[in-house]
Design a protein around this motif. Structure first.
Motif, PDB file in Angstrom:
ATOM      1  N   GLY A 144       1.335   4.279  -3.145  1.00 16.96           N
ATOM      2  CA  GLY A 144       0.905   5.639  -2.840  1.00 16.96           C
ATOM      3  C   GLY A 144      -0.440   5.696  -2.145  1.00 16.96           C
ATOM      4  N   LEU A 145      -0.847   4.573  -1.531  1.00 19.34           N
ATOM      5  CA  LEU A 145      -2.155   4.527  -0.867  1.00 19.34           C
ATOM      6  C   LEU A 145      -2.055   4.808   0.621  1.00 19.34           C
ATOM      7  CD1 LEU A 145      -3.749   1.358  -2.474  1.00 19.34           C
ATOM      8  CD2 LEU A 145      -4.477   3.715  -2.744  1.00 19.34           C
ATOM      9  N   LEU A 146      -0.863   4.657   1.151  1.00 19.02           N
ATOM     10  CA  LEU A 146      -0.693   4.785   2.597  1.00 19.02           C
ATOM     11  C   LEU A 146       0.590   5.575   2.821  1.00 19.02           C
ATOM     12  CD1 LEU A 146      -2.149   3.570   5.097  1.00 19.02           C
ATOM     13  CD2 LEU A 146      -0.438   1.774   5.085  1.00 19.02           C
ATOM     14  N   SER A 154      -5.479  -5.747  -5.614  1.00 15.07           N
ATOM     15  CA  SER A 154      -5.516  -5.900  -4.162  1.00 15.07           C
ATOM     16  C   SER A 154      -6.037  -7.279  -3.789  1.00 15.07           C
ATOM     17  CB  SER A 154      -6.383  -4.815  -3.539  1.00 15.07           C
ATOM     18  OG  SER A 154      -7.734  -5.188  -3.628  1.00 15.07           O
ATOM     19  N   TYR A 172      -2.090  -2.086  -9.587  1.00 15.54           N
ATOM     20  CA  TYR A 172      -2.302  -2.664  -8.263  1.00 15.54           C
ATOM     21  C   TYR A 172      -3.495  -3.607  -8.295  1.00 15.54           C
ATOM     22  CZ  TYR A 172      -3.619  -2.715  -3.282  1.00 15.54           C
ATOM     23  OH  TYR A 172      -3.960  -3.080  -2.012  1.00 15.54           O
ATOM     24  N   PRO A 178      -4.553   7.270 -10.417  1.00 10.32           N
ATOM     25  CA  PRO A 178      -4.202   8.680 -10.196  1.00 10.32           C
ATOM     26  C   PRO A 178      -5.423   9.581 -10.345  1.00 10.32           C
ATOM     27  CG  PRO A 178      -3.409   7.940 -12.334  1.00 10.32           C
ATOM     28  CD  PRO A 178      -3.996   6.750 -11.663  1.00 10.32           C
ATOM     29  N   ALA A 227      -6.307   3.843  -5.977  1.00 12.57           N
ATOM     30  CA  ALA A 227      -4.977   3.457  -6.442  1.00 12.57           C
ATOM     31  C   ALA A 227      -4.717   4.062  -7.820  1.00 12.57           C
ATOM     32  CB  ALA A 227      -4.851   1.941  -6.506  1.00 12.57           C
ATOM     33  N   ARG A 267       0.829  -1.210   0.000  1.00 11.98           N
ATOM     34  CA  ARG A 267       0.000   0.000   0.000  1.00 11.98           C
ATOM     35  C   ARG A 267       0.861   1.257   0.000  1.00 11.98           C
ATOM     36  NH1 ARG A 267      -4.688  -1.982   4.194  1.00 11.98           N
ATOM     37  NH2 ARG A 267      -6.091  -2.832   2.614  1.00 11.98           N
ATOM     38  N   LEU A 325     -11.067   5.993 -15.419  1.00 10.52           N
ATOM     39  CA  LEU A 325     -10.383   6.393 -14.195  1.00 10.52           C
ATOM     40  C   LEU A 325      -8.931   6.759 -14.493  1.00 10.52           C
ATOM     41  CD1 LEU A 325     -11.689   6.391 -11.439  1.00 10.52           C
ATOM     42  CD2 LEU A 325     -10.766   4.132 -11.030  1.00 10.52           C
ATOM     43  N   THR A 363      -8.988   0.129  -4.866  1.00 13.59           N
ATOM     44  CA  THR A 363      -8.590   0.113  -6.268  1.00 13.59           C
ATOM     45  C   THR A 363      -8.868   1.473  -6.911  1.00 13.59           C
ATOM     46  OG1 THR A 363      -9.368  -2.144  -6.243  1.00 13.59           O
ATOM     47  CG2 THR A 363      -8.767  -1.231  -8.362  1.00 13.59           C
ATOM     48  N   LYS A 400      -8.516  -7.980  -1.901  1.00 10.57           N
ATOM     49  CA  LYS A 400      -9.959  -8.076  -2.108  1.00 10.57           C
ATOM     50  C   LYS A 400     -10.222  -7.873  -3.589  1.00 10.57           C
ATOM     51  CE  LYS A 400     -11.325  -6.203   2.354  1.00 10.57           C
ATOM     52  NZ  LYS A 400     -12.119  -5.110   2.912  1.00 10.57           N
ATOM     53  N   PHE A 401     -11.496  -7.780  -3.937  1.00 11.00           N
ATOM     54  CA  PHE A 401     -11.795  -7.697  -5.351  1.00 11.00           C
ATOM     55  C   PHE A 401     -11.458  -6.348  -5.945  1.00 11.00           C
ATOM     56  CE2 PHE A 401     -14.551 -11.343  -4.386  1.00 11.00           C
ATOM     57  CZ  PHE A 401     -13.818 -12.224  -5.148  1.00 11.00           C
ATOM     58  N   THR A 402     -10.802  -6.415  -7.061  1.00 15.69           N
ATOM     59  CA  THR A 402     -10.446  -5.214  -7.784  1.00 15.69           C
ATOM     60  C   THR A 402     -11.594  -4.811  -8.701  1.00 15.69           C
ATOM     61  OG1 THR A 402      -8.223  -6.051  -7.770  1.00 15.69           O
ATOM     62  CG2 THR A 402      -8.648  -4.239  -9.242  1.00 15.69           C
ATOM     63  N   LEU A 403     -12.449  -5.782  -9.013  1.00 18.58           N
ATOM     64  CA  LEU A 403     -13.526  -5.536  -9.974  1.00 18.58           C
ATOM     65  C   LEU A 403     -14.853  -5.343  -9.262  1.00 18.58           C
ATOM     66  CD1 LEU A 403     -12.623  -8.407 -12.445  1.00 18.58           C
ATOM     67  CD2 LEU A 403     -12.025  -6.011 -12.682  1.00 18.58           C
ATOM     68  N   TYR A 404     -15.778  -4.675  -9.953  1.00 17.21           N
ATOM     69  CA  TYR A 404     -17.136  -4.538  -9.439  1.00 17.21           C
ATOM     70  C   TYR A 404     -17.934  -5.764  -9.859  1.00 17.21           C
ATOM     71  CZ  TYR A 404     -15.820   0.246  -8.494  1.00 17.21           C
ATOM     72  OH  TYR A 404     -15.188   1.358  -8.015  1.00 17.21           O
ATOM     73  N   LYS A 447       1.181   6.708  -8.727  1.00 13.67           N
ATOM     74  CA  LYS A 447      -0.034   5.957  -9.079  1.00 13.67           C
ATOM     75  C   LYS A 447      -0.159   5.756 -10.590  1.00 13.67           C
ATOM     76  CE  LYS A 447      -2.815   7.207  -5.044  1.00 13.67           C
ATOM     77  NZ  LYS A 447      -3.972   7.976  -4.557  1.00 13.67           N
ATOM     78  N   LYS A 448       0.386   6.706 -11.359  1.00 14.49           N
ATOM     79  CA  LYS A 448       0.318   6.562 -12.817  1.00 14.49           C
ATOM     80  C   LYS A 448       1.183   5.421 -13.311  1.00 14.49           C
ATOM     81  CE  LYS A 448      -0.574  11.356 -14.117  1.00 14.49           C
ATOM     82  NZ  LYS A 448       0.063  12.551 -14.698  1.00 14.49           N
ATOM     83  N   THR A 450     -13.182  11.034 -16.711  1.00 13.48           N
ATOM     84  CA  THR A 450     -13.374  10.302 -15.465  1.00 13.48           C
ATOM     85  C   THR A 450     -14.806  10.461 -14.975  1.00 13.48           C
ATOM     86  OG1 THR A 450     -11.106  10.862 -14.978  1.00 13.48           O
ATOM     87  CG2 THR A 450     -12.399   9.954 -13.181  1.00 13.48           C
TER      88      THR A 450
END
Lengths: 246, 358
Positions: free
Chosen positions: A51-53, A82, A80, B202, B200, A47, A103, B197, A84-88, A75-76, B3
């Motif tokens: 750049g999340l923490l 994770s 990442y 930018p 994460a 994390r 995004l 996510t 847990k689920f990265t997808l919806y 972040k660019k 976005t």
């Protein structure tokens, strides 16, 4: 220049050190394995590197960018996936990837190209209009990987990507990791499976937030059991000796 | 921009795909509006009236007949002859007690006194009963007082409470739906881990805030025609003012409540917490909005809360625009206040919103 450089990194939650005085570096194009028991600080480290923490002390840089002052640029450059689920779950594969591209502000042309290439790479055969919740677990993980590397990052952080997936799918997944490394991407991966760790270039062993060993699987075996032939030693033994024993 | 568009498509799909959210968004308003509009009536009806001592007097008969003919009263079926027991046993709501010797005789002496027992466990009902009786007596004796009022009840000539309450219920529904929708959308992402996510990538805090505001403002606005339509069709609510003014008022109000929903989600970690937060906010805000209880009658401490309550201003706007046709000054003032509140709520949430974990 190293892909990841960590120097005396500490992350503190109240009195508790999730990560303590951690230093290591990862070279470009390396498959870097991160091992340790639950709560050893693996996820926390990842994390920070994404750049999340924010770290409590020490420095960490990714692709030459400092995670404290340049988190946005970091972040660019990183992908990442994770724990847990990265997808919806309630969106289709197509809708999920559309959202990721929005995004990440990807150019439509690049998005199309990348999506086509990556779906081909994971040999995605179902319809893109299928809801993620209806995908089998193994396929879901692979689509998550696609979403994580859609923007063509230099480094991918995979936090237990194969947890709860069948052996056949794990094997397929590691082929994909090998493919990414062959493209010159740095892969930073945590796992609980020793057969997976065996496929890493180097392994870092973490225990209670501290780094206790860092070497190639071969060297780790040699150093942990100097009196035995490396071929006879399994990583399992090393892990038990290093992390759970002494 | 890209976005934001991505967020709008995603939130619309997720919300409209979820059966629970579809119910909250489209079915709940219709059902609740109907229930509240019909049940929330301060008019007293079906009052059970009994007479103790017999209907021997002509005057008493006349009063009794008029009361029943008014449609508000029905005869009570009683087992006891004790007027107090009739109310105590819940056989009657109002009891007329014939004076000793009869009403006619005492009237013949100049003034008559007829005792009336009213059950006031429900104060509004009791007040209604008292009012009906006074008007019956007035109609019996044609006084000619030197002064009389030429009363014209404007905007709601039949004084239907529904016309007064329905705008309140409409505002409450808009408030509830938008707050829950917004706050639960963010906390759901926190629970599932997709939030991690999301940040994460930018993205700047303002992009996420906008991405979580605009879709829900649009969804909330899509609800307005439905709610207004049900109110007009079912309760005969008039729309005397401009529809555009009504939509503009609704827009600033929805921005405000979505902002509050955002704020709740910066505190809550789970969907359950955000739902609790929503209701915790909703109840005092409904009570202190002038929806049922006039703000002017509240002690000043509570009045302060009414004046910082967005619902107060929106209810006033709805009543004014729909019933009266809209006063320029009130509309401009209330819309400005609501805009300021919306701006404040969204700014505070934006400040509190972090693109890092803690």
């Amino acid at each position: 220049m190293s892909a990841v450089q960590v120097k005396n990194l500490s992350v503190q939650f109240g009195d508790f050190f999730a990560v303590k005085d951690l230093s290591f570096s990862v070279e470009k194009g390396e498959v870097f394995g991160f091992l340790g028991a639950n709560g050893a600080g693996k996820t926390t480290t990842i994390r920070v590197l994404c750049g999340l923490l924010l770290p409590s002390a020490g420095q960490a840089s990714v692709c030459g960018l400092d995670v404290l002052s340049d988190a946005f640029e970091v972040k660019k450059k990183v992908g990442y996936m994770s724990q847990k689920f990265t997808l919806y779950d309630d969106l289709t594969v197509k809708e999920n990837l559309d959202f990721t591209s929005a995004l990440r502000k990807m150019e439509p042309e690049k998005f199309r190209e990348q999506k086509e290439k990556l779906l081909k790479m994971i040999r995605f055969k179902s319809s893109e209009d299928i809801l993620v919740r209806d995908l089998p677990g193994g396929i879901k993980q692979q689509v998550s990987l696609v979403a994580a590397v859609l923007h063509d990052p230099e480094i991918v952080f995979l936090d237990e990507p194969t947890a709860g997936v069948s052996p056949a799918f794990r094997q397929r997944f590691w082929k994909l990791i090998g493919g990414l490394a062959a493209e010159g991407k740095t892969v930073f991966v945590t796992t609980h499976y020793m057969d997976e760790a065996e496929q890493c270039g180097r392994i870092a062993l973490m225990k209670s937030g501290e780094l206790i060993a860092l070497d190639s699987p071969q060297e780790l075996k040699r150093n942990s059991f100097p009196d035995r032939e490396p071929q006879e030693v399994s990583l399992e033994d090393v892990f038990i000796e290093q992390v759970e024993g002494g | 921009m890209k976005t934001l568009w991505g967020f709008i498509r995603k939130e619309f799909r997720q919300t409209l795909r979820d059966p629970r959210m579809r119910i909250l968004l489209f079915l709940a308003p219709c059902v609740q509006l109907t229930i509240f509009g019909v049940a929330l009536s301060t008019e007293a009806k079906n009052i059970r009236l009994s007479v103790v001592g017999g209907l021997s007097d002509t005057t008493l008969q006349e009063i009794h007949r008029k009361a029943l003919a008014s449609g508000w009263f029905i005869p009570a079926r009683t087992s006891s002859q004790d007027p107090f027991m009739q109310i105590q046993n819940d056989e009657a709501d109002a009891v007329m007690v014939t004076p000793v010797g009869g009403l006619d005789r005492s009237l013949g002496r100049g003034t008559g006194e007829l005792q009336l027992l009213i059950n006031a466990t429900n104060v509004t009902r009791a007040q209604g009963i008292e009012r009906y009786f006074s008007s019956i007596v007035r109609s019996l004796y044609e006084f000619k007082p030197p002064l009389s009022f030429d009363v014209r009840v404007l905007y709601n000539p039949a004084m239907r409470t529904a016309l007064f309450l329905v705008p309140g219920v409409m505002s409450m529904l808009v408030c509830l739906i938008t707050i829950l929708l917004t706050s639960m959308s963010i906390t759901r992402e926190k629970e599932l881990g997709t939030f991690e996510t999301l940040i994460a990538a930018p993205v700047r805090p303002e992009e996420v805030i906008l991405g979580k505001t605009v879709p829900f403002v649009l969804l909330g606005m899509s609800n307005i025609p439905l709610i207004v339509g049900v109110a007009m069709a079912l309760f005969g609510m008039p729309l005397r003012g401009s529809l555009w003014l009504l939509l503009l008022s609704a827009f600033v109000f929805v921005c405000c409540t979505v902002g509050i929903g955002l704020f709740i989600s910066t505190i809550a970690r789970t969907q359950q917490q955000s739902m609790m937060g929503g209701f915790l906010y909703l109840f005092p805000s409904v009570l202190l909005s002038g929806m049922v209880f006039p703000v002017e009658n509240m002690p000043w401490v509570l009045r302060v809360f009414s004046y910082i309550n967005p619902l107060t201003y929106f209810i006033e706007l709805l009543r004014n625009i729909m019933l009266k046709g809209g006063d320029a000054r009130l509309i401009v003032f209330n819309i400005l206040i609501l805009s300021a509140m919306a701006l404040l709520a969204i700014t505070v949430s934006w400040r509190r919103f972090k693109t890092t974990l803690s």
